[in-house]
Design an enzyme around this catalytic site. Sequence first.
Site, PDB file in Angstrom:
ATOM      1  N   ASP A 137      -0.326   4.342   1.052  1.00  7.86           N
ATOM      2  CA  ASP A 137      -0.711   5.329   2.062  1.00  7.86           C
ATOM      3  C   ASP A 137       0.050   5.099   3.364  1.00  7.86           C
ATOM      4  O   ASP A 137       0.495   3.989   3.681  1.00  7.86           O
ATOM      5  CB  ASP A 137      -2.217   5.321   2.303  1.00  7.86           C
ATOM      6  CG  ASP A 137      -2.751   3.985   2.803  1.00  7.86           C
ATOM      7  OD1 ASP A 137      -2.224   2.937   2.382  1.00  7.86           O
ATOM      8  OD2 ASP A 137      -3.707   3.985   3.609  1.00  7.86           O
ATOM      9  N   GLU A 181      -5.098   1.529   3.087  1.00 13.58           N
ATOM     10  CA  GLU A 181      -4.972   0.453   4.066  1.00 13.58           C
ATOM     11  C   GLU A 181      -5.029   0.996   5.479  1.00 13.58           C
ATOM     12  O   GLU A 181      -5.604   0.375   6.367  1.00 13.58           O
ATOM     13  CB  GLU A 181      -3.653  -0.295   3.848  1.00 13.58           C
ATOM     14  CG  GLU A 181      -3.548  -1.620   4.603  1.00 13.58           C
ATOM     15  CD  GLU A 181      -3.013  -1.463   6.021  1.00 13.58           C
ATOM     16  OE1 GLU A 181      -3.193  -2.394   6.841  1.00 13.58           O
ATOM     17  OE2 GLU A 181      -2.409  -0.406   6.337  1.00 13.58           O
ATOM     18  N   GLU A 182      -4.473   2.168   5.683  1.00 16.34           N
ATOM     19  CA  GLU A 182      -4.292   2.687   7.031  1.00 16.34           C
ATOM     20  C   GLU A 182      -5.583   3.136   7.710  1.00 16.34           C
ATOM     21  O   GLU A 182      -5.623   3.269   8.931  1.00 16.34           O
ATOM     22  CB  GLU A 182      -3.283   3.844   7.023  1.00 16.34           C
ATOM     23  CG  GLU A 182      -1.864   3.443   6.650  1.00 16.34           C
ATOM     24  CD  GLU A 182      -1.203   2.529   7.670  1.00 16.34           C
ATOM     25  OE1 GLU A 182      -1.852   2.201   8.677  1.00 16.34           O
ATOM     26  OE2 GLU A 182      -0.042   2.138   7.458  1.00 16.34           O
ATOM     27  N   GLU A 206       4.124  -6.128   4.180  1.00 16.19           N
ATOM     28  CA  GLU A 206       3.936  -5.445   5.455  1.00 16.19           C
ATOM     29  C   GLU A 206       5.093  -5.777   6.401  1.00 16.19           C
ATOM     30  O   GLU A 206       5.743  -6.814   6.278  1.00 16.19           O
ATOM     31  CB  GLU A 206       2.612  -5.880   6.099  1.00 16.19           C
ATOM     32  CG  GLU A 206       1.377  -5.322   5.438  1.00 16.19           C
ATOM     33  CD  GLU A 206       1.058  -3.893   5.858  1.00 16.19           C
ATOM     34  OE1 GLU A 206       1.961  -3.203   6.388  1.00 16.19           O
ATOM     35  OE2 GLU A 206      -0.090  -3.454   5.640  1.00 16.19           O
ATOM     36  N   ASP A 238       6.352   1.052   7.544  1.00 16.19           N
ATOM     37  CA  ASP A 238       4.965   0.699   7.226  1.00 16.19           C
ATOM     38  C   ASP A 238       4.450   1.572   6.082  1.00 16.19           C
ATOM     39  O   ASP A 238       3.797   2.576   6.311  1.00 16.19           O
ATOM     40  CB  ASP A 238       4.103   0.894   8.485  1.00 16.19           C
ATOM     41  CG  ASP A 238       2.678   0.416   8.302  1.00 16.19           C
ATOM     42  OD1 ASP A 238       2.398  -0.283   7.314  1.00 16.19           O
ATOM     43  OD2 ASP A 238       1.832   0.742   9.162  1.00 16.19           O
ATOM     44  N   HIS A 252       0.840  -1.205   0.000  1.00 11.88           N
ATOM     45  CA  HIS A 252       0.000   0.000   0.000  1.00 11.88           C
ATOM     46  C   HIS A 252       0.867   1.244   0.000  1.00 11.88           C
ATOM     47  O   HIS A 252       1.968   1.272   0.573  1.00 11.88           O
ATOM     48  CB  HIS A 252      -0.989   0.010   1.167  1.00 11.88           C
ATOM     49  CG  HIS A 252      -0.381   0.002   2.536  1.00 11.88           C
ATOM     50  ND1 HIS A 252       0.072   1.144   3.168  1.00 11.88           N
ATOM     51  CD2 HIS A 252      -0.166  -1.009   3.420  1.00 11.88           C
ATOM     52  CE1 HIS A 252       0.527   0.840   4.368  1.00 11.88           C
ATOM     53  NE2 HIS A 252       0.408  -0.466   4.550  1.00 11.88           N
TER      54      HIS A 252
END
Length: 426
Positions: free
Chosen positions: A90, A155-156, A181, A121, A88
């Site tokens: 974001d 995702e966040e 991840e 992350d 991801h």
Amino acid sequence: MNWRQKVLDEIDARQEELLELSSKLIQFPTENPPGDSRDISDFIIDYLAKSGIRTTVHAATPEMLNLVSTYKGSGGSDSGKKLIFCGHTDVVPAGDLDRWDFDPFCGEIRDGYLLGRGASDMKAGLAGVLFAASLLAKLGVPLGGDLTLLVVPDEETGGHLGVPWVLERGLVEGTAAVIAEPSGPLNPTIGQKGSCWFEFTVEGTPGHGSLSPIVGESAIVKAAKGIEALQRLWDIEPNIPEEVKSIITISQQYAKEREPEGLAYQVFDHVSVNIGTIQGGTKVNVVADRCTVQVDSRVPFGVDYRQVMDRAGSLLLEAGIETDIKPFGFQGNANWTPPEEPVVKHLVDSISEVSGEEAYGVLQWASSDARHFRTHNIPVLQYGPAELSTIHSFNEKAPVWQIIRCAKVYALTALKYLGVEKTPNV
């Protein structure tokens, strides 16, 4: 051609390219909210195009772009295997800039670390899968199946416009997936606890603050009694399935060894309870007539998230609070991919091959996008570079050595899972 050694040698020779890519990704301030992925998506599309990989854009909103890019290789085999590398773009907001020791979007490499929001992350991991796929394409590795990059923008904040949005629409196909991840360097996460987010509202009777508690009934005080009662969700006894008892024991031991003075190992077989937000009252000198509490609970194997909802309602009633429990956000049960799955075995073997140390999968006490792949019957696990203590915190960073190792593991996993067609000696 020994493709494994060729690829490993090339990654070693191109380390600076990988680190430069990692730095550039951090320099895009993709905080979510607001969640605008347009600039970073353009950069990724251009980066992959230079290695001959084309990208299809699927816009969940005008600002949130999902990218699907596939390298089919040149082996000509129809193995039916389709491996997805997922990441991801974001990141969580940087927060108070005065509490950072460096610009959160600098992307600098200093003292062996990549610095910046998203370093762990998960932009270092995202760079790793982008770099690995691009390298395989540049080298013309004749893969025996399809390698697809799925890059999502959301995702966040729950990920509703990312992985589930793509899978529900059938926009990507896979027989296995790896999400980049953050994880331990020797321990990919092969399962996650379930989630049960809910809120409840307590009604009170307003009155003048100077007369409380004689006049009026404070909704905040009532809510506090409910909050105390909900701590007993921890006491729910799980009926742990036999097939996951072993991995829970392994994960508990792993947590003890990683955090010898901590108690995190206990959450693997308990319902965790976090009172996330409390909103109540209208003014300091008015008895509060309403209070809303939001709760984040994580659910172990052997407990259904609906069981948690029911128990929460009972506990509130016992505390004298009549209210409706309203679910929101993450809802779902614990889920995992067994160690026997080929993609898990190949990735774990690749870690051991690159590191020279024993590797094994563990459970994660949080939740992730992995659950969506499993819902669509796609075996999945997570592995990525990280300084775990800095995730979602100030001064986020990731070790350079892990970034390089993870790129090697991603490439080897693709070679092992998809296979490589035999090519004539040259």
